[in-house]
Design a protein around this motif. Structure first.
Motif, PDB file in Angstrom:
ATOM      1  N   TYR A 156      50.246  23.362  77.343  1.00 49.87           N
ATOM      2  CA  TYR A 156      50.917  24.561  77.834  1.00 49.87           C
ATOM      3  C   TYR A 156      50.066  25.344  78.835  1.00 49.87           C
ATOM      4  O   TYR A 156      50.341  26.510  79.094  1.00 49.87           O
ATOM      5  N   GLU A 198      49.752  25.289  82.128  1.00 46.70           N
ATOM      6  CA  GLU A 198      50.486  25.802  83.297  1.00 46.70           C
ATOM      7  C   GLU A 198      51.440  26.929  82.895  1.00 46.70           C
ATOM      8  O   GLU A 198      51.570  27.927  83.609  1.00 46.70           O
ATOM      9  N   VAL A 199      52.093  26.780  81.755  1.00 47.02           N
ATOM     10  CA  VAL A 199      53.028  27.801  81.279  1.00 47.02           C
ATOM     11  C   VAL A 199      52.261  29.092  80.973  1.00 47.02           C
ATOM     12  O   VAL A 199      52.710  30.187  81.322  1.00 47.02           O
ATOM     13  N   GLU A 222      51.480  30.903  84.142  1.00 46.98           N
ATOM     14  CA  GLU A 222      52.678  31.593  84.654  1.00 46.98           C
ATOM     15  C   GLU A 222      53.003  32.839  83.829  1.00 46.98           C
ATOM     16  O   GLU A 222      53.391  33.868  84.370  1.00 46.98           O
ATOM     17  N   THR A 277      60.808  34.826  79.529  1.00 39.67           N
ATOM     18  CA  THR A 277      61.481  33.527  79.494  1.00 39.67           C
ATOM     19  C   THR A 277      62.476  33.410  80.636  1.00 39.67           C
ATOM     20  O   THR A 277      62.525  32.388  81.337  1.00 39.67           O
ATOM     21  N   LEU A 304      60.624  32.990  83.900  1.00 45.43           N
ATOM     22  CA  LEU A 304      60.087  31.632  84.024  1.00 45.43           C
ATOM     23  C   LEU A 304      61.191  30.626  84.337  1.00 45.43           C
ATOM     24  O   LEU A 304      60.978  29.689  85.107  1.00 45.43           O
ATOM     25  N   ILE A 330      60.697  26.822  85.117  1.00 47.41           N
ATOM     26  CA  ILE A 330      59.926  26.457  83.921  1.00 47.41           C
ATOM     27  C   ILE A 330      60.798  26.730  82.709  1.00 47.41           C
ATOM     28  O   ILE A 330      61.105  27.878  82.406  1.00 47.41           O
ATOM     29  N   HIS A 372      61.384  26.466  78.723  1.00 52.56           N
ATOM     30  CA  HIS A 372      60.853  26.293  77.377  1.00 52.56           C
ATOM     31  C   HIS A 372      61.663  27.170  76.443  1.00 52.56           C
ATOM     32  O   HIS A 372      62.288  28.155  76.871  1.00 52.56           O
ATOM     33  N   ILE A 425      57.705  30.572  74.133  1.00 46.71           N
ATOM     34  CA  ILE A 425      57.153  31.588  75.037  1.00 46.71           C
ATOM     35  C   ILE A 425      56.569  32.739  74.221  1.00 46.71           C
ATOM     36  O   ILE A 425      55.478  33.231  74.515  1.00 46.71           O
TER      37      ILE A 425
END
Length: 131
Positions: free
Chosen positions: A83, A85-86, A89, A107, A110, A115, A117, A122
């Motif tokens: 995770y 990269e997430v 962000e 969320t 993103l 992105i 998820h 999140i």
């Protein structure tokens, strides 16, 4: 051939074990602070850091966890963060909106960036990051 251990060798083994326990406790407090109980992941992390200096079996004994548990966590500690990269962000969104966005808005933001998820993922990542 059967070897007998002498009382002096038992004392030296006990002394070595107490030295290992002391080093283990010191490293544990450094990593996680003083707590009532520690998760096995934290214990495995401490053992991993001390394994170059001490025997793994003695460290596992000092940590009071099964050897298999240590190797289970050792395998997972060396994995790259899926995770990463997430999280990067999430931190950008949190910084942009000065921490005012809750997990649902983060969320959505993103998702606009492509992105995708689960919102609860999140939320968990935001808690890990302290956002």
């Amino acid at each position: 051939m059967h070897t007998h251990s002498t009382p002096s060798s038992k004392r030296s083994e006990e002394g070595t074990l107490s030295l290992i326990k002391e080093a283990y406790q010191k490293q544990l407090y450094t990593i996680a602070g003083r707590q009532e109980t520690y998760p096995n992941k934290t214990k495995a992390q401490v053992i991993y850091e001390l394994k170059d200096q001490y025997d793994v079996l003695a460290l596992v004994k000092a940590a009071d966890i099964p050897r298999s548990t240590y190797y289970y966590w050792e395998k997972r500690l060396n994995r790259p963060d899926k995770y990463a990269e997430v999280k990067k962000e999430i931190l950008q969104v949190a910084h942009l909106y000065k921490g005012r966005y809750a997990y649902r808005r983060v969320t959505d933001d993103l998702m606009r960036k492509g992105i995708r998820h689960d919102p609860k993922t999140i939320l968990r990542l935001m808690r890990e990051l302290g956002v």
